[in-house]
Motif scaffolding. Structure first.
Motif, short mmCIF file in Angstrom:
data_model
loop_
_atom_site.label_atom_id
_atom_site.label_comp_id
_atom_site.label_asym_id
_atom_site.label_seq_id
_atom_site.Cartn_x
_atom_site.Cartn_y
_atom_site.Cartn_z
N ARG A 1 0.88 -0.82 0.00
CA ARG A 1 -0.16 -0.08 -0.14
C ARG A 1 0.75 1.14 -0.38
O ARG A 1 0.67 2.32 -0.80
CB ARG A 1 -1.33 -0.97 0.91
N THR B 1 1.44 3.92 -2.76
CA THR B 1 0.60 6.09 -1.95
C THR B 1 1.79 6.79 -3.05
O THR B 1 1.87 7.75 -3.19
CB THR B 1 0.67 5.66 -0.98
N ASP C 1 -6.14 14.67 0.44
CA ASP C 1 -6.60 14.86 -0.60
C ASP C 1 -8.01 14.23 0.82
O ASP C 1 -8.69 12.75 1.03
CB ASP C 1 -6.71 13.95 -1.98
C1 LIG Z 1 -2.57 7.98 -1.33
C2 LIG Z 1 -3.38 9.52 -1.83
O1 LIG Z 1 -2.90 10.51 -0.24
C3 LIG Z 1 -4.05 10.76 0.86
C4 LIG Z 1 -3.44 9.69 1.52
C5 LIG Z 1 -4.49 8.74 1.06
C6 LIG Z 1 -4.70 7.29 1.04
O2 LIG Z 1 -4.03 7.63 1.93
O3 LIG Z 1 -5.52 6.23 1.46
C7 LIG Z 1 -6.01 9.18 0.55
C8 LIG Z 1 -6.29 10.57 0.26
C9 LIG Z 1 -4.65 11.53 0.59
O4 LIG Z 1 -5.15 12.52 1.51
C10 LIG Z 1 -4.48 9.76 -2.66
O5 LIG Z 1 -4.49 10.91 -2.89
O6 LIG Z 1 -4.76 8.72 -3.38
#
Ligand SMILES: C=C(O[C@@H]1C=C(C(=O)O)C=C[C@H]1O)C(=O)O
Length: 417
Positions: A51, A55, A71
């Motif tokens: 995961r 990311t 986000d």
């Molecule tokens: C991985 C991301 O970045 C950040 C981390 C997220 C996550 O760990 O699921 C979700 C949204 C974002 O705040 C994404 O934008 O998808």
């Protein structure tokens, strides 16, 4: 009789274990289930690592297209779905939410570190020489490990005996960075560190918060009632004052750092001495924790700053904080006037601290942390205005904010009811 959790009881020298359904779980049965748990835990770790890699791929896209790291809409959607899915397989919403808050925090912090590194290409070092208070096992040591685990390059730890020595190590180029505790949720600001910041040309380039879990550490088999001498750093005694009052007649010995307290107890090898420190730190000295949660407040965290000789550029996609130091003109309402400048520019202040100016009785230096990037319009406008109304003002640093507030899921909690 055996309807509760697995229970163990001695009967003719043999332990009988039963599972929740009353089935025999002795010997082989227990081992088999534990093997399955071990295998599942390894799988969980592999999935978490995968995961994280994904990311990081997301971060590459964000760098390319100038998209903000965080986000929260996406996070909320993700949490709502997971809470629902979890409920369908018997996992309660609170448990799922807590786990995913930690996972998301890790992912956001890693992405922020990636973006910050790309924005400062020349600053990445193959070896990060870091000065901090104490030695292996001190809270500053644990914070240093945590901060640099997200950053490229190897870590060379340089343990120091005082804050002045730490600052000197970086100023004299013997170290590249310093990690300094600046405030604690129980004992408040660490004045000595603020006073060091008044005189240095170093810049704040990062921050992190670290949970401070004080435990009572001993070197031999003993119990609390036998302890006559307790070793710890003065900050630790302040944070555990309620526990000390309960202990009563115990001599307290203040040490330069948590690690020197732990080292002393490990060398003494006596059953009437103990140190206060983290369990992880104590392990490094072969100490055992005989009591935990010693701090007055359950939520005991310290905020650390990371300083370096040169400032860093914080990309605008990353939430930033800026720390200022200023002294106001001696007139009524001067501080209020300065703070109004922040309000006029819609800047949120997260901390205000005042410290005396040596040699100028009753005059104060104000340290202000604000949310915002020094390269961005609002902070620049505020700085211009403040320069006109203060006697002295300096930016101590602009750095990525590591306070990742957990995304709330109102809709999901409703679902859970
Ligand atoms: C991985 C991301 O970045 C950040 C981390 C997220 C996550 O760990 O699921 C979700 C949204 C974002 O705040 C994404 O934008 O998808």
């Amino acid at each position: 009789m055996h309807e509760n959790l697995p229970t163990g009881r001695f009967f003719f020298n043999r332990i009988f274990l039963y599972d929740t359904h009353g089935n025999d779980m002795s010997d082989n049965a227990l081992d088999t289930v534990r093997e399955r748990i071990t295998a599942l835990d390894s799988e969980l770790l592999t999935l978490l690592s995968e995961r994280r890699k994904l990311t990081n791929e997301v971060a590459e896209t964000k760098i390319k297209h100038h998209i903000p790291v965080r986000d929260q809409k996406r996070e909320e959607q993700l949490l709502v779905r997971l809470i629902k899915e979890g409920q369908n397989i018997g996992l309660d919403p609170h448990y799922v939410t807590q786990i995913f808050h930690v996972i998301i925090e890790d992912s956001v912090l890693n992405q922020q570190a990636m973006l910050a590194e790309r924005a400062n290409p020349g600053s990445t070092l193959p070896l990060n020489r870091v000065a901090f208070l104490g030695d292996k096992g001190s809270y500053s040591y644990l914070a240093t490990q945590k901060y640099f685990s997200r950053r490229p390059g190897e870590l060379l730890e340089i343990g120091c005996q005082s804050f002045a020595e730490i600052i000197h190590k970086v100023e004299s180029t013997e170290a590249d960075y310093a990690v300094l505790p600046i405030e604690n949720t129980t004992s408040g600001s660490i004045n000595e560190v603020y006073d060091q910041l008044q005189h240095t040309q170093l810049s704040i380039i990062g921050e992190l918060t670290h949970p401070i879990r004080h435990t009572l550490l001993v070197g031999t088999n003993t119990s609390i009632d036998k302890i006559k001498t307790l070793y710890a750093h003065p900050q630790v005694f302040t944070q555990c004052s309620h526990f000390l009052a309960e202990l009563g007649n115990v001599e307290v010995k203040t040490m330069d750092s948590t690690s020197s307290a732990m080292l002393t107890v490990s060398e003494l090898k006596r059953d009437d001495v103990a140190a206060i420190g983290s369990e992880a730190g104590g392990n490094l000295y072969g100490l055992m924790a005989i009591k935990s949660n010693l701090a007055n407040q359950k939520e005991n965290h310290s905020r650390f700053i990371v300083v370096a000789r040169n400032p860093v550029v914080v990309p605008l996609q990353v939430p930033a904080k800026t720390t200022l130091v200023m002294s106001t003109i001696q007139k009524p309402g001067a501080l209020v006037e300065a703070l109004l400048v922040l309000r006029e520019n819609s800047i949120n202040m997260t901390k205000l601290e005042s410290r005396p100016i040596p040699g100028n009785p009753w005059e104060e230096m104000f340290y202000i942390d604000v949310e915002g990037n020094v390269e961005d319009g609002p902070v620049q406008n505020a700085l211009d205005a403040l320069r006109g109304i203060t006697r002295y003002i300096k930016v101590l640093g602009c750095y990525p904010s590591e306070e990742i507030s957990p995304t709330k899921v109102a809709a999901a909690s409703a679902l859970a009811d």
